[in-house]
Design a protein around this motif. Structure first.
Motif, PDB file in Angstrom:
ATOM      1  N   ALA A 101       0.843  -1.202   0.000  1.00  0.00           N
ATOM      2  CA  ALA A 101       0.000   0.000   0.000  1.00  0.00           C
ATOM      3  C   ALA A 101       0.874   1.248   0.000  1.00  0.00           C
ATOM      4  N   THR A 102       2.068   1.126   0.538  1.00  0.00           N
ATOM      5  CA  THR A 102       2.972   2.278   0.617  1.00  0.00           C
ATOM      6  C   THR A 102       3.274   2.827  -0.782  1.00  0.00           C
ATOM      7  N   GLU A 103       3.680   1.934  -1.677  1.00  0.00           N
ATOM      8  CA  GLU A 103       3.955   2.427  -3.034  1.00  0.00           C
ATOM      9  C   GLU A 103       2.670   2.849  -3.729  1.00  0.00           C
TER      10      GLU A 103
ATOM     11  N   GLY B 247      -8.858   5.930  -0.938  1.00  0.00           N
ATOM     12  CA  GLY B 247      -9.234   5.047   0.160  1.00  0.00           C
ATOM     13  C   GLY B 247      -8.074   4.132   0.521  1.00  0.00           C
ATOM     14  N   ASP B 248      -7.655   4.215   1.776  1.00  0.00           N
ATOM     15  CA  ASP B 248      -6.629   3.290   2.263  1.00  0.00           C
ATOM     16  C   ASP B 248      -7.373   2.239   3.084  1.00  0.00           C
ATOM     17  N   GLU B 249      -7.513   1.054   2.494  1.00  0.00           N
ATOM     18  CA  GLU B 249      -8.365   0.022   3.109  1.00  0.00           C
ATOM     19  C   GLU B 249      -7.556  -1.215   3.505  1.00  0.00           C
ATOM     20  N   VAL B 250      -6.337  -0.994   3.975  1.00  0.00           N
ATOM     21  CA  VAL B 250      -5.477  -2.156   4.275  1.00  0.00           C
ATOM     22  C   VAL B 250      -6.005  -3.022   5.427  1.00  0.00           C
ATOM     23  N   TYR B 251      -6.867  -2.429   6.283  1.00  0.00           N
ATOM     24  CA  TYR B 251      -7.442  -3.225   7.391  1.00  0.00           C
ATOM     25  C   TYR B 251      -8.864  -3.694   7.071  1.00  0.00           C
ATOM     26  N   GLU B 252      -9.158  -3.819   5.782  1.00  0.00           N
ATOM     27  CA  GLU B 252     -10.528  -4.133   5.338  1.00  0.00           C
ATOM     28  C   GLU B 252     -11.089  -5.414   5.957  1.00  0.00           C
TER      29      GLU B 252
ATOM     30  N   SER C 290      -5.266  -1.297  -1.198  1.00  0.00           N
ATOM     31  CA  SER C 290      -5.164  -2.287  -0.134  1.00  0.00           C
ATOM     32  C   SER C 290      -3.899  -3.106  -0.360  1.00  0.00           C
ATOM     33  N   SER C 291      -3.667  -4.054   0.518  1.00  0.00           N
ATOM     34  CA  SER C 291      -2.480  -4.884   0.349  1.00  0.00           C
ATOM     35  C   SER C 291      -2.680  -6.192   1.098  1.00  0.00           C
ATOM     36  N   THR C 292      -1.735  -7.088   0.909  1.00  0.00           N
ATOM     37  CA  THR C 292      -1.827  -8.395   1.565  1.00  0.00           C
ATOM     38  C   THR C 292      -1.150  -8.388   2.935  1.00  0.00           C
ATOM     39  N   ALA C 293      -0.547  -7.258   3.303  1.00  0.00           N
ATOM     40  CA  ALA C 293       0.298  -7.222   4.499  1.00  0.00           C
ATOM     41  C   ALA C 293      -0.440  -7.655   5.755  1.00  0.00           C
ATOM     42  N   LYS C 294      -1.602  -7.063   5.984  1.00  0.00           N
ATOM     43  CA  LYS C 294      -2.321  -7.297   7.249  1.00  0.00           C
ATOM     44  C   LYS C 294      -3.193  -8.549   7.139  1.00  0.00           C
ATOM     45  N   THR C 295      -3.786  -8.750   5.971  1.00  0.00           N
ATOM     46  CA  THR C 295      -4.733  -9.861   5.807  1.00  0.00           C
ATOM     47  C   THR C 295      -4.024 -11.212   5.852  1.00  0.00           C
TER      48      THR C 295
ATOM     49  N   TRP D 108       6.378  -8.529   2.717  1.00  0.00           N
ATOM     50  CA  TRP D 108       6.310  -8.913   1.301  1.00  0.00           C
ATOM     51  C   TRP D 108       6.006  -7.747   0.376  1.00  0.00           C
ATOM     52  N   LYS D 109       5.221  -6.816   0.877  1.00  0.00           N
ATOM     53  CA  LYS D 109       4.904  -5.620   0.089  1.00  0.00           C
ATOM     54  C   LYS D 109       4.231  -5.955  -1.243  1.00  0.00           C
ATOM     55  N   VAL D 110       3.097  -6.588  -1.130  1.00  0.00           N
ATOM     56  CA  VAL D 110       2.274  -6.811  -2.321  1.00  0.00           C
ATOM     57  C   VAL D 110       0.960  -6.060  -2.099  1.00  0.00           C
TER      58      VAL D 110
HETATM   59  C1  LIG Z   1      -3.064   2.770   7.220  1.00  0.00           C
HETATM   60  C2  LIG Z   1      -1.919   2.083   6.570  1.00  0.00           C
HETATM   61  N1  LIG Z   1      -1.693   2.261   5.268  1.00  0.00           N
HETATM   62  C3  LIG Z   1      -0.665   1.662   4.642  1.00  0.00           C
HETATM   63  C4  LIG Z   1       0.211   0.849   5.323  1.00  0.00           C
HETATM   64  C5  LIG Z   1       1.357   0.215   4.579  1.00  0.00           C
HETATM   65  O1  LIG Z   1       0.963  -0.968   3.988  1.00  0.00           O
HETATM   66  P1  LIG Z   1       2.011  -1.874   3.193  1.00  0.00           P
HETATM   67  O2  LIG Z   1       2.822  -2.619   4.198  1.00  0.00           O
HETATM   68  O3  LIG Z   1       1.164  -2.767   2.354  1.00  0.00           O
HETATM   69  O4  LIG Z   1       2.858  -0.966   2.377  1.00  0.00           O
HETATM   70  C6  LIG Z   1       0.024   0.632   6.682  1.00  0.00           C
HETATM   71  C7  LIG Z   1       0.968  -0.196   7.439  1.00  0.00           C
HETATM   72  O5  LIG Z   1       1.037  -0.163   8.629  1.00  0.00           O
HETATM   73  C8  LIG Z   1      -1.074   1.270   7.336  1.00  0.00           C
HETATM   74  O6  LIG Z   1      -1.287   1.108   8.637  1.00  0.00           O
END
Ligand SMILES: Cc1ncc(COP(=O)(O)O)c(C=O)c1O
Length: 397
Positions: free
Chosen positions: A102-104, A203-208, A234-239, A245-247
Motif C-alpha cells: 500500500a505504501t507504493e 481510500g486506504d483500506e489495508v485493514y478491510e 489495499s495490500s496483503t500485508a495485514k490480511t 512482502w509488500k504486495v
Molecule cells: C493505514 C496504513 N496504510 C498503509 C500501510 C502500509 O501498507 P504496506 O505494508 O502494504 O505498504 C500501513 C501499514 O502499517 C497502514 O497502517
C-alpha cells in the motif's frame, strides 16, 4: 568545494517530517529488550501454504520483470475478491494496478494525480505517510481532526475544508491509529462533499478484513456517487500477516488507473513475480480463513483492551484494525511522547505516541497506540510487564 548547499541532505518538502516514530520506538524496544507493541507488524508469519507457493514460484520462475500493471493472475484475483466481498465489478485489465504494498500505491496515487497547489484533505489522527507524500507531490495537506474522544467526523469542519483547490480527501477505513470504522452516514457525507466539489477520494483500506462486532467493511467503490472518483488501495500485508512482502494494489476507474500506472512505472515498475503468484492464490482462500483471522484478532483485541482498562488506562475499543488507543491521563500522564520514550526502559513495553498522527501535537498528547497483532504469549508478557510496572508506581524495575 564545500558541501554547504547539501547541508540538510533531505529536500525541503520532507525536512519538516523528521524520522518516522516507528523507527525510533522499534529501536528503543530493541535497546531495552522490550515487548514491541509499537510498530504494527505481527510476530508470527502468515500461512505456510502461501510461503510454499512463493518458494515454488521462485524456483520455477519467472524471475524477470513482470508486467508493470501486475501479473494477470493477481489482477484477476483482486477483481474476484472485490466482487466476492463487496459485490463491486472490477475489470482486472483496466482498473487494477499491482504495487509494492500500500505504501507504493499511496505514493503512486499522490505522484500521479496531485499538481502543485492542489489541496488534499487528511482526517486526523492520520497515518504518517500521507502528509509527507502529498507535500512531496507538490500538494498541500489540509488537516481535519476527528472529534475526540470518540473520533467522530466533524461535519461542519469537514465541509469548511473543501474548496476550489481540493483535489482529494484521504479516507483510511478502518483507520490507523484510532481503529475507527466509518458509518454509512459518514461515507454518504464524504460522497456528497466530493461530488459537489468535484474531488477524488483516496481510500486506504489495508485493514478491510479486520472489522469487529458484526460491522461490515464498505469499500469506497461501493458507496453511491464514489465509484468513479475513488482510488481504493489495499495490500496483503495485514490480511495474510506478511508485512515484509509488500504486495499491494490500487483499484480505480480506467481513467484514474492510467494516472496511477503512469507514476507506478517510474517508481518500482513492477512487484516481484513469485510473491504476486503466491498472493493471487491466497486471495481466493475460503471464507474460513478470513473468519479465523477475524476471530483471532477479536480475541487479541479483547485480551489487550480488558487488561489495559483494568490497569486504569482510558480505553477506546477499536471498531477495526489491530490497534488500540488508550488515554494516559487517568494514570496521571500528560505527554504521550515522554511516556513512550520512557516505557521501554521502565516497563519493558514499547508503544507509539499518538500525537505524531496529528499536525498539532497537542491534540493527541494524551493518547498512546498499542498494537495487538502479536502472539497471545507476547500479549500476555506485555500485560504482565505493564501490571508489574503499575504495581511499582509506574517506575522502572
Ligand atoms: C493505514 C496504513 N496504510 C498503509 C500501510 C502500509 O501498507 P504496506 O505494508 O502494504 O505498504 C500501513 C501499514 O502499517 C497502514 O497502517
Amino acid at each position: 568545494m564545500t558541501l554547504e548547499r547539501h547541508r540538510h541532505g533531505v529536500c525541503s518538502a520532507l525536512l519538516p517530517f523528521g524520522t518516522s516514530i516507528f523507527t525510533e520506538m522499534s529501536a528503543l524496544a530493541q535497546k531495552w529488550d522490550a515487548v514491541n507493541l509499537s510498530q504494527g507488524f505481527p510476530d508470527f508469519d502468515g500461512p505456510l501454504l502461501i510461503r510454499q507457493a512463493a518458494a515454488d514460484a521462485l524456483l520455477k520462475g519467472p524471475n524477470q520483470y513482470t508486467p508493470s500493471m501486475g501479473t494477470a493472475v493477481l489482477r484477476k484475483a483482486v477483481a474476484a475478491k472485490m466482487k466476492r466481498f463487496q459485490n463491486v465489478e472490477v475489470d482486472p485489465d483496466t482498473m487494477v494496478t499491482v504495487t509494492a504494498g500500500a505504501t507504493e500505491a499511496l505514493a503512486a496515487v499522490f505522484l500521479g494525480l496531485v499538481e502543485p497547489g492542489d489541496e488534499v484533505i487528511l482526517l486526523e489522527p492520520s497515518y504518517d505517510l500521507y502528509a509527507p507524500m502529498v507535500a512531496r507531490a507538490g500538494g498541500t495537506p489540509v488537516h481535519v481532526g476527528l472529534e475526540l474522544p470518540h473520533f467522530e467526523l466533524p461535519a461542519q469542519a469537514l465541509a469548511d475544508a473543501f474548496g476550489p483547490r481540493t483535489k482529494a480527501i484521504v479516507l483510511n477505513n478502518p483507520q490507523n491509529p484510532c481503529g475507527k470504522v466509518y458509518s454509512a452516514e459518514e461515507l454518504a457525507l464524504i460522497a456528497s462533499l466530493c461530488e459537489s466539489h468535484d474531488a477524488l477520494v483516496v481510500g486506504d483500506e489495508v485493514y478491510e478484513h479486520l472489522v469487529y462486532d458484526g460491522r461490515a467493511h464498505t469499500t469506497l467503490l461501493a458507496v453511491p456517487g464514489l465509484s468513479e472518483r475513488s482510488l481504493v488501495i489495499s495490500s496483503t500485508a495485514k490480511t495474510f500477516s506478511m508485512t515484509g512482502w509488500k504486495v499491494g494494489w490500487v483499484v480505480a476507474s480506467p481513467a484514474l488507473t492510467e494516472a496511477v500506472r503512469m507514476s507506478h512505472q517510474f517508481l518500482t515498475f513492477c512487484t516481484p513475480g513469485p510473491l504476486q503468484e503466491a498472493m493471487a492464490g491466497a486471495l481466493g482462500y475460503a471464507d474460513t480463513y478470513y473468519g479465523e483471522l477475524l476471530s483471532d484478532y477479536d480475541r487479541k483485541r479483547r485480551m489487550l483492551c480488558d487488561a489495559l482498562a483494568s490497569l486504569g488506562f482510558g480505553i477506546q475499543v477499536p471498531q477495526g484494525s489491530y490497534f488500540v488507543t488508550v488515554d494516559i491521563r487517568p494514570l496521571g500522564f500528560e505527554d504521550d511522547l515522554a511516556l513512550c520514550r520512557a516505557l521501554p526502559a521502565s516497563a519493558g513495553v514499547a508503544a507509539i505516541p499518538e500525537s505524531v498522527f496529528w499536525s498539532q501535537r497537542r491534540q493527541g498528547r494524551h493518547l498512546v497506540r498499542l498494537c495487538f497483532c502479536k502472539k497471545d504469549e507476547t500479549l500476555s508478557q506485555a500485560i504482565e510487564r505493564l501490571t508489574a510496572w503499575r504495581a511499582r508506581g509506574m517506575k522502572g524495575g
